[in-house]
Motif scaffolding. Structure first.
Motif, mmCIF file in Angstrom:
data_model
loop_
_atom_site.group_PDB
_atom_site.id
_atom_site.type_symbol
_atom_site.label_atom_id
_atom_site.label_comp_id
_atom_site.label_asym_id
_atom_site.label_seq_id
_atom_site.Cartn_x
_atom_site.Cartn_y
_atom_site.Cartn_z
ATOM 1 N N VAL A 35 6.138 15.215 34.073
ATOM 2 C CA VAL A 35 6.922 16.181 33.559
ATOM 3 C C VAL A 35 6.057 17.094 32.668
ATOM 4 O O VAL A 35 6.216 18.249 32.774
ATOM 5 N N ALA A 36 4.838 16.669 32.068
ATOM 6 C CA ALA A 36 3.950 17.254 31.265
ATOM 7 C C ALA A 36 3.361 18.363 32.235
ATOM 8 O O ALA A 36 3.021 19.591 32.003
ATOM 9 N N GLU A 37 2.945 18.056 33.574
ATOM 10 C CA GLU A 37 2.293 18.629 34.504
ATOM 11 C C GLU A 37 3.422 19.857 34.826
ATOM 12 O O GLU A 37 2.734 21.177 34.859
ATOM 13 N N LEU A 38 4.540 19.612 35.119
ATOM 14 C CA LEU A 38 5.468 20.768 35.565
ATOM 15 C C LEU A 38 5.667 21.472 34.179
ATOM 16 O O LEU A 38 5.832 22.947 34.456
ATOM 17 N N ARG A 39 5.854 20.900 33.141
ATOM 18 C CA ARG A 39 5.946 22.022 31.908
ATOM 19 C C ARG A 39 4.787 22.786 31.734
ATOM 20 O O ARG A 39 4.920 24.246 31.338
ATOM 21 N N ALA A 40 3.407 22.496 31.918
ATOM 22 C CA ALA A 40 2.529 23.480 31.990
ATOM 23 C C ALA A 40 2.589 24.544 32.990
ATOM 24 O O ALA A 40 2.392 25.804 32.667
ATOM 25 N N GLU A 41 2.993 24.495 34.249
ATOM 26 C CA GLU A 41 3.185 25.275 35.340
ATOM 27 C C GLU A 41 4.190 26.200 34.826
ATOM 28 O O GLU A 41 4.196 27.508 35.109
ATOM 29 N N ALA A 42 5.260 25.666 34.215
ATOM 30 C CA ALA A 42 6.468 26.339 33.934
ATOM 31 C C ALA A 42 6.101 27.506 32.945
ATOM 32 O O ALA A 42 6.567 28.658 32.873
ATOM 33 N N GLU A 43 5.451 26.890 31.938
ATOM 34 C CA GLU A 43 4.908 27.834 30.743
ATOM 35 C C GLU A 43 4.402 29.019 31.218
ATOM 36 O O GLU A 43 4.380 30.186 30.689
ATOM 37 N N ALA A 44 3.466 28.644 32.139
ATOM 38 C CA ALA A 44 2.450 29.876 32.755
ATOM 39 C C ALA A 44 3.256 30.808 33.520
ATOM 40 O O ALA A 44 3.262 32.052 33.352
ATOM 41 N N LEU A 45 4.434 30.317 34.200
ATOM 42 C CA LEU A 45 5.022 31.162 34.998
ATOM 43 C C LEU A 45 6.054 31.972 33.988
ATOM 44 O O LEU A 45 6.116 33.446 34.251
ATOM 45 N N LEU A 46 6.708 31.659 33.047
ATOM 46 C CA LEU A 46 7.401 32.414 32.078
ATOM 47 C C LEU A 46 6.658 33.289 31.272
ATOM 48 O O LEU A 46 7.076 34.314 30.995
ATOM 49 N N ALA A 47 5.379 33.084 30.811
ATOM 50 C CA ALA A 47 4.452 33.633 30.347
ATOM 51 C C ALA A 47 4.044 34.865 30.893
ATOM 52 O O ALA A 47 3.969 36.080 30.707
ATOM 53 N N ARG A 48 3.939 34.814 32.318
ATOM 54 C CA ARG A 48 3.650 35.951 33.330
ATOM 55 C C ARG A 48 4.833 36.911 33.496
ATOM 56 O O ARG A 48 4.516 37.821 33.416
ATOM 57 N N ASP A 49 6.073 36.447 33.212
ATOM 58 C CA ASP A 49 7.099 37.089 33.146
ATOM 59 C C ASP A 49 7.606 37.741 32.108
ATOM 60 O O ASP A 49 8.648 38.563 31.876
ATOM 61 N N GLY A 50 6.831 37.549 30.864
ATOM 62 C CA GLY A 50 6.953 38.170 29.641
ATOM 63 C C GLY A 50 8.044 37.707 28.731
ATOM 64 O O GLY A 50 8.617 38.228 27.889
ATOM 65 N N ILE A 51 8.413 36.127 29.044
ATOM 66 C CA ILE A 51 9.491 35.643 28.365
ATOM 67 C C ILE A 51 8.992 35.150 27.142
ATOM 68 O O ILE A 51 7.905 34.334 26.982
ATOM 69 N N ALA A 52 9.624 35.416 25.870
ATOM 70 C CA ALA A 52 9.102 34.864 24.529
ATOM 71 C C ALA A 52 9.444 33.653 24.598
ATOM 72 O O ALA A 52 10.353 32.944 25.085
ATOM 73 N N GLU A 53 8.676 32.975 23.700
ATOM 74 C CA GLU A 53 8.627 31.518 23.560
ATOM 75 C C GLU A 53 10.060 30.882 23.366
ATOM 76 O O GLU A 53 10.304 29.853 23.757
ATOM 77 N N ALA A 54 10.421 31.532 22.339
ATOM 78 C CA ALA A 54 11.833 31.126 21.729
ATOM 79 C C ALA A 54 13.022 31.239 22.723
ATOM 80 O O ALA A 54 14.174 30.879 22.705
ATOM 81 N N ASP A 55 12.931 32.172 23.796
ATOM 82 C CA ASP A 55 13.679 32.196 24.946
ATOM 83 C C ASP A 55 13.463 31.369 26.103
ATOM 84 O O ASP A 55 14.159 31.534 27.389
ATOM 85 N N ARG A 56 12.681 30.315 25.852
ATOM 86 C CA ARG A 56 12.277 29.520 27.154
ATOM 87 C C ARG A 56 13.059 28.275 27.059
ATOM 88 O O ARG A 56 13.046 27.512 25.915
ATOM 89 N N ALA A 57 13.515 27.783 28.343
ATOM 90 C CA ALA A 57 13.998 26.275 28.281
ATOM 91 C C ALA A 57 13.522 25.606 29.552
ATOM 92 O O ALA A 57 13.138 26.242 30.575
ATOM 93 N N PHE A 58 13.364 24.394 29.485
ATOM 94 C CA PHE A 58 12.860 23.562 30.435
ATOM 95 C C PHE A 58 13.598 22.363 30.859
ATOM 96 O O PHE A 58 13.128 21.098 30.777
ATOM 97 N N PRO A 59 14.741 22.419 31.151
ATOM 98 C CA PRO A 59 15.698 21.265 31.495
ATOM 99 C C PRO A 59 14.992 20.496 32.841
ATOM 100 O O PRO A 59 14.712 20.996 33.732
ATOM 101 N N VAL A 60 15.117 19.341 32.812
ATOM 102 C CA VAL A 60 14.604 18.411 33.793
ATOM 103 C C VAL A 60 15.744 17.705 34.694
ATOM 104 O O VAL A 60 16.613 17.034 33.906
ATOM 105 N N THR A 61 15.766 17.197 35.776
ATOM 106 C CA THR A 61 16.641 16.648 36.582
ATOM 107 C C THR A 61 15.927 15.619 37.572
ATOM 108 O O THR A 61 14.806 15.818 37.842
ATOM 109 N N LEU A 62 16.407 14.381 37.535
ATOM 110 C CA LEU A 62 15.873 13.402 38.296
ATOM 111 C C LEU A 62 16.710 13.178 39.613
ATOM 112 O O LEU A 62 18.033 13.174 39.449
#
Length: 686
Positions: free
Chosen positions: A512-539
């Motif tokens: 999950v931490a590995e996915l979170r790091a990748e997700a943060e980088a993608l949303l940062a590239r999109d210009g999404i503010a940190e307060a507007d980011r969410a990372f729901p996980v499904t198994l």
């Protein structure tokens, strides 16, 4: 000056727009014919017309949310470039072997498999990864170069690279892609670990092939669109609507166009989910009937359902998407009599060009829209709010010559038959969508939208046994309105097969931490503010030995505790019980895939202002054919039907982009939100 947000849904026949004033929350609908040769022409024309009608400057547009069927249509019509597959040696026939699923289990022969890449353009290379990501056989770069030369000689311009277990370790795919790109610099290359990093070789390979073949199609379209927007003086960013209901940038869409395969219909499903809360109707059957297709999605307990796999024309797509069933039953569906005397309707469509006969664009084959015109249900002078004058005589002549005469019927009953057959197809699609989940139509209301939906909704509801139909505001462009509620979404996944018990928590937490790091980088590239980011996980969980999984949410994945995993396991047992009527609660399930939806929340529209009409009066009356007979029907302008007023069928309710038919035995009332609600007052509404 307030800014505008534009949602555009390009269908096979019409291009629908919703122009949202972000300051007031008021949305304006507009509709123009689709331009099949270059859909971007219709998009630009629609934006210009809408802005001119509203008296606003296109420079005020802050964002364009764009749903499109360009990827779907390219696959359905096989307008795709020549493609090649580079696979692990010994696995080049994965596409052809498939899953051995037979729709007709008692037939003497299996159905022919849809193949986008023939055997002559499937090449094997020496390499092998194990399921745990370790290397069994190192990549033989000479074999990759030899395969690339064979690709070049074959004339293929799109290359799918799908190696065994690349989801666990993509190193070989990455190196092979670099070699292919070096030798074929103009080729479009797609790697399976980037498109669908999950187990199941067939589905992963199929998805990667589709992605590779769609890359030139979508990239060419996006380049044209960018140029046309610049020429029109529009510099607003464009977001492409994905099959999962979220949006993404053109850069991502160009590299992963397979994510656009249900782009248009997903907007309608999202709109139905929003309206379920607005109307207090948690269970809705959402049906979107346009000119070419009929899309069915289900809102159950207030939510639409996401699935991890679908298919397009028999081709598996292993990507998250809203569950939507699509059939070829739209206003443009062609009606004809076959050589045995059967009346057939669809799935082929007249499209936008030439379109139905009544459009006066050279169409010669009768369609469902022609039947409705011949039955008097559509006012030929008020189609698209009067923007298009329909040819009634042409529609009647086409029905008489191509349907009535071959079947030995009078024109009126022949047109009835066209509508009845189309309605039966729609009802069958709804039944499948409900019954496969164990759901009863009587527990649902049907919400109808799309330009042609209102003419068939009550008959379809009666056919499936539900007596309540919702007609939302602006039904002709509702899918575009639903796109205004999309967020930026990146779907990430990692397949790791392990038992779902406390011992799995450390490895799961690291994943999950590995996915979170990748997700943060993608949303940062999109210009999404940190307060507007969410990372729901499904198994994705399953019982040992099963070949299918059920996705359940993982609560508090950032600080994973055994209790969080235990909660997901309990949710899996409950979901399995609901879906399959049994659960093995004493069995510890397996984790197959971990998913994260990297979400960048965008500003959503506010409540839509609605002013109810006061003391509305009907427009008049006209004779229509309904329920097998000629009857006089009251004709109403939709804006005249406000709270406290009820309308009994037979009646016609008109608005610029849609017409609503209320058959005998149905009553229509207004909801405070502006929606109209039809209910059965006698029998089955017939």
């Amino acid at each position: 000056m307030s800014t505008l947000r534009v949602a555009v849904d390009i269908g096979g026949t019409f291009t629908d727009l919703q122009i949202l004033d972000e300051a007031t929350g008021v949305a304006h609908a507009h509709k123009v014919p689709t331009t099949p040769a270059d859909p971007s022409e219709g998009l630009i024309a629609g934006i210009r017309e809408a802005c001119a009608r509203l008296g606003v400057d296109p420079g005020r547009i802050r964002a364009i949310l764009h749903g499109t069927t360009i990827a779907t249509n390219a696959v359905l019509q096989r307008r795709l470039p020549a493609g090649a597959v580079i696979a692990t040696a010994g696995f080049t026939d994965v596409l052809e072997i498939g899953r051995h699923v037979r729709r007709q289990v008692y037939a003497n022969r299996a159905e022919p498999r849809a193949l986008l890449v023939p055997r002559s353009r499937r090449f094997g290379v020496v390499e092998r990864m194990r399921a745990d990501g370790s290397v069994e056989t190192a990549l033989d770069e000479a074999s990759v170069r030899a395969a690339a030369e064979r690709v070049k000689a074959s004339g293929a311009t799109a290359v799918a690279i799908a190696f065994l277990h690349a989801y666990a370790n993509p190193a070989h795919e990455l190196r092979a892609a670099a070699i292919v790109q070096e030798l074929l610099p103009d080729a479009f290359v797609s790697c399976s670990h980037q498109v669908s990093p999950e187990i199941r070789e067939f589905e992963r390979t199929s998805t990667t092939v589709l992605n590779a073949l769609l890359m030139p199609v979508v990239k060419t379209y996006l380049s044209r669109l960018e140029a046309r927007l610049a020429d029109a003086g529009i510099s607003a960013p464009v977001y492409l609507v994905q099959s999962n209901g979220g949006v993404t940038t053109p850069a991502i869409a160009g590299e992963q166009p397979a994510r656009l395969l249900l782009s248009g219909p997903s907007g309608g499903a999202r709109a139905a989910e929003v309206l379920a809360a607005e109307l207090g109707e948690p269970n809705l059957i959402a049906v979107d009937m346009g000119g070419t297709s009929y899309d069915v999605s289900i809102v159950h307990d207030g939510a639409i359902r996401l699935v991890t796999q679908g298919d397009v024309d028999g081709l598996p797509v292993r990507l998250p998407m809203i569950e939507i069933r699509t059939i070829g039953a739209g206003g443009g569906s062609i009606a004809r009599a076959d050589e045995t005397g059967r009346l057939l309707v669809g799935p082929d469509s007249a499209g936008a060009v030439p379109g139905p006969v009544c459009y006066r664009r050279g169409g010669e084959e009768p369609t469902v829209t022609d039947a409705n015109v011949a039955l008097g249900r559509i006012d030929p002078g008020y189609f698209l709010g009067g923007a298009m004058d329909l040819d009634v005589d042409g529609a009647r002549r086409a029905i008489a010559d191509r349907v009535a005469a071959p079947l030995g019927l009078e024109p009126g009953p022949a047109a009835d038959g066209v509508v009845a057959v189309a309605t039966a197809h729609m009802a069958a699609a709804i039944r499948l969508s409900l019954f496969e989940k164990g759901l009863d139509p009587k527990d649902f209301a049907l919400i109808s939208f799309g330009g042609a939906g209102g003419l068939h909704a009550c008959d379809t509801a009666a056919e499936i046994g539900t007596g309540r139909v919702v007609f939302p505001r602006d039904p002709g462009t509702l899918s575009a309105w639903g796109m205004l509620f999309g967020d930026v979404v990146h779907d990430l996944a990692r397949s790791r097969l392990t038992t779902a018990d406390a011992a799995a928590v450390p490895a799961l937490e690291a994943l999950v931490a590995e996915l979170r790091a990748e997700a943060e980088a993608l949303l940062a590239r999109d210009g999404i503010a940190e307060a507007d980011r969410a990372f729901p996980v499904t198994l994705d969980l399953r019982y040992p030995g099963q070949a299918y999984e059920i996705g359940v949410p993982l609560v508090e994945p950032a600080a994973l505790a055994p209790e969080a995993l235990a909660g997901a396991v309990a949710a899996f047992h409950d979901a399995h019980d609901r879906q399959y009527a049994h659960a093995e609660r004493h069995v510890v399930p397996e984790i197959v895939t971990v998913r994260m939806a990297a979400t960048g929340r965008l500003t959503r529209p506010g409540a839509r202002p609605f002013e109810a009409a006061a003391g509305g009066t009907r427009k008049g009356a006209r004779t229509i054919r309904v329920a097998g007979a000629e009857r006089e029907a009251a004709v109403w302008d939709r804006a005249a039907i406000g709270p406290g007023l009820s309308v009994d069928g037979p009646a016609i309710v008109e608005e610029p982009h849609s017409t609503l038919l209320l058959p005998p035995g149905w009553r229509l009332t207004a909801h405070p939100t502006g929606a109209l609600i039809a209910t059965v007052t006698a029998g089955k509404g017939a």
